[in-house]
Design an enzyme around this catalytic site. Sequence first.
Site, PDB file in Angstrom:
ATOM      1  N   MET A   1       0.855  -1.199   0.000  1.00 33.87           N
ATOM      2  CA  MET A   1       0.000   0.000   0.000  1.00 33.87           C
ATOM      3  C   MET A   1       0.880   1.235   0.000  1.00 33.87           C
ATOM      4  O   MET A   1       1.737   1.397   0.855  1.00 33.87           O
ATOM      5  CB  MET A   1      -0.909   0.013   1.229  1.00 33.87           C
ATOM      6  CG  MET A   1      -1.850   1.218   1.266  1.00 33.87           C
ATOM      7  SD  MET A   1      -3.055   1.132   2.594  1.00 33.87           S
ATOM      8  CE  MET A   1      -2.002   1.424   4.004  1.00 33.87           C
ATOM      9  N   CYS A   2       0.688   2.106  -0.964  1.00 31.54           N
ATOM     10  CA  CYS A   2       1.438   3.344  -1.085  1.00 31.54           C
ATOM     11  C   CYS A   2       0.468   4.477  -1.396  1.00 31.54           C
ATOM     12  O   CYS A   2      -0.700   4.245  -1.717  1.00 31.54           O
ATOM     13  CB  CYS A   2       2.490   3.243  -2.186  1.00 31.54           C
ATOM     14  SG  CYS A   2       3.750   1.980  -1.890  1.00 31.54           S
ATOM     15  N   GLY A   3       0.946   5.695  -1.313  1.00 26.49           N
ATOM     16  CA  GLY A   3       0.117   6.851  -1.635  1.00 26.49           C
ATOM     17  C   GLY A   3       0.742   7.658  -2.748  1.00 26.49           C
ATOM     18  O   GLY A   3       1.962   7.849  -2.772  1.00 26.49           O
ATOM     19  N   ARG A  32      -0.485   5.776   4.325  1.00 26.82           N
ATOM     20  CA  ARG A  32      -0.327   4.858   3.207  1.00 26.82           C
ATOM     21  C   ARG A  32       1.144   4.587   2.885  1.00 26.82           C
ATOM     22  O   ARG A  32       1.443   3.623   2.155  1.00 26.82           O
ATOM     23  CB  ARG A  32      -1.016   5.412   1.951  1.00 26.82           C
ATOM     24  CG  ARG A  32      -2.529   5.574   2.086  1.00 26.82           C
ATOM     25  CD  ARG A  32      -3.158   5.909   0.742  1.00 26.82           C
ATOM     26  NE  ARG A  32      -2.995   4.803  -0.191  1.00 26.82           N
ATOM     27  CZ  ARG A  32      -3.843   3.784  -0.301  1.00 26.82           C
ATOM     28  NH1 ARG A  32      -4.928   3.734   0.467  1.00 26.82           N
ATOM     29  NH2 ARG A  32      -3.624   2.809  -1.172  1.00 26.82           N
TER      30      ARG A  32
END
Length: 301
Positions: A1-3, A32
Amino acid sequence: MCGIVGLYLKNPALESQLGKLFEPMLQAMTDRGPDSAGFAIYGDEVPDGWVKLTLQAAESTYPWATLMGQLEGRLGCSLDWFQNASAAVVKLHADEAAAREALAELDPQVRIMSAGQSIEILKGMGLPAEISNRFGLASMQGSHIIGHTRMATESAVTMEGSHPFSTGADLCLVHNGSLSNHFRLRQALRREGIVFETDNDTEVAAGYLTWRLRQGASLAQALDGALEDLDGFFTFAIGTRDGFAVIRDPIACKPAVLAETDDYVAMASEYQALASLPGIEQAKVWEPAPATLYVWERESA
């Protein structure tokens, strides 16, 4: 999960506030991606015949002045530069390939984060707020910017895993998702002359776009090809010298939201990252459709 986050200014009067507007967007993605963060900002262009490089070292005490003196002597050209924490931005009246060769000989440990006429990439390990403060994001000016916060779910927390990635002049990409065929595609692109510095699948996606653009494709054509040739799930935000683009894979399982006013276009993985923008209450806000390209570009000079 990244932003991922991006901001493209349609109103030139806001360019002096780009960093100030973008900083809370990047920091809103901390949950995130608390492991590392970075951004690519466009502005402060150099003229034709010049190249702007963003260089980064492992420590903030790196002797940049010594390296710049050696580089100027090696290339026999004019240059201008400034230090920003562990990075240095250098403007050279020289060929990019010659500059890269000289830097590799002078100090192969210095990494070239970006090259072009407009782009600067700054990134590092740490919370988004730490990265923002380290590089003075709030005071930066420019026309557009994209950023990324990383949660290292499948690899170690390293500089090499931090986004954005750039593999061509003024081109960069940030990515939320995963590609399943990046190893095979990396091998094919290397045979086409694309150079990779990390094992990250996002760098492969950036390299694919660079390859297609070198073949003469437009950005839209290159991204249409990516939908066919990249296997996996992804949301991409792409920066070029002239603009900003967003595309999701045909399944579109990774989150994304767009907002547009007369003054700007903004993109984020979550709406909360857009909430601080002026006029957001009156903005057109929507979820980008699967396998659909959204692009905003200024007219080239």
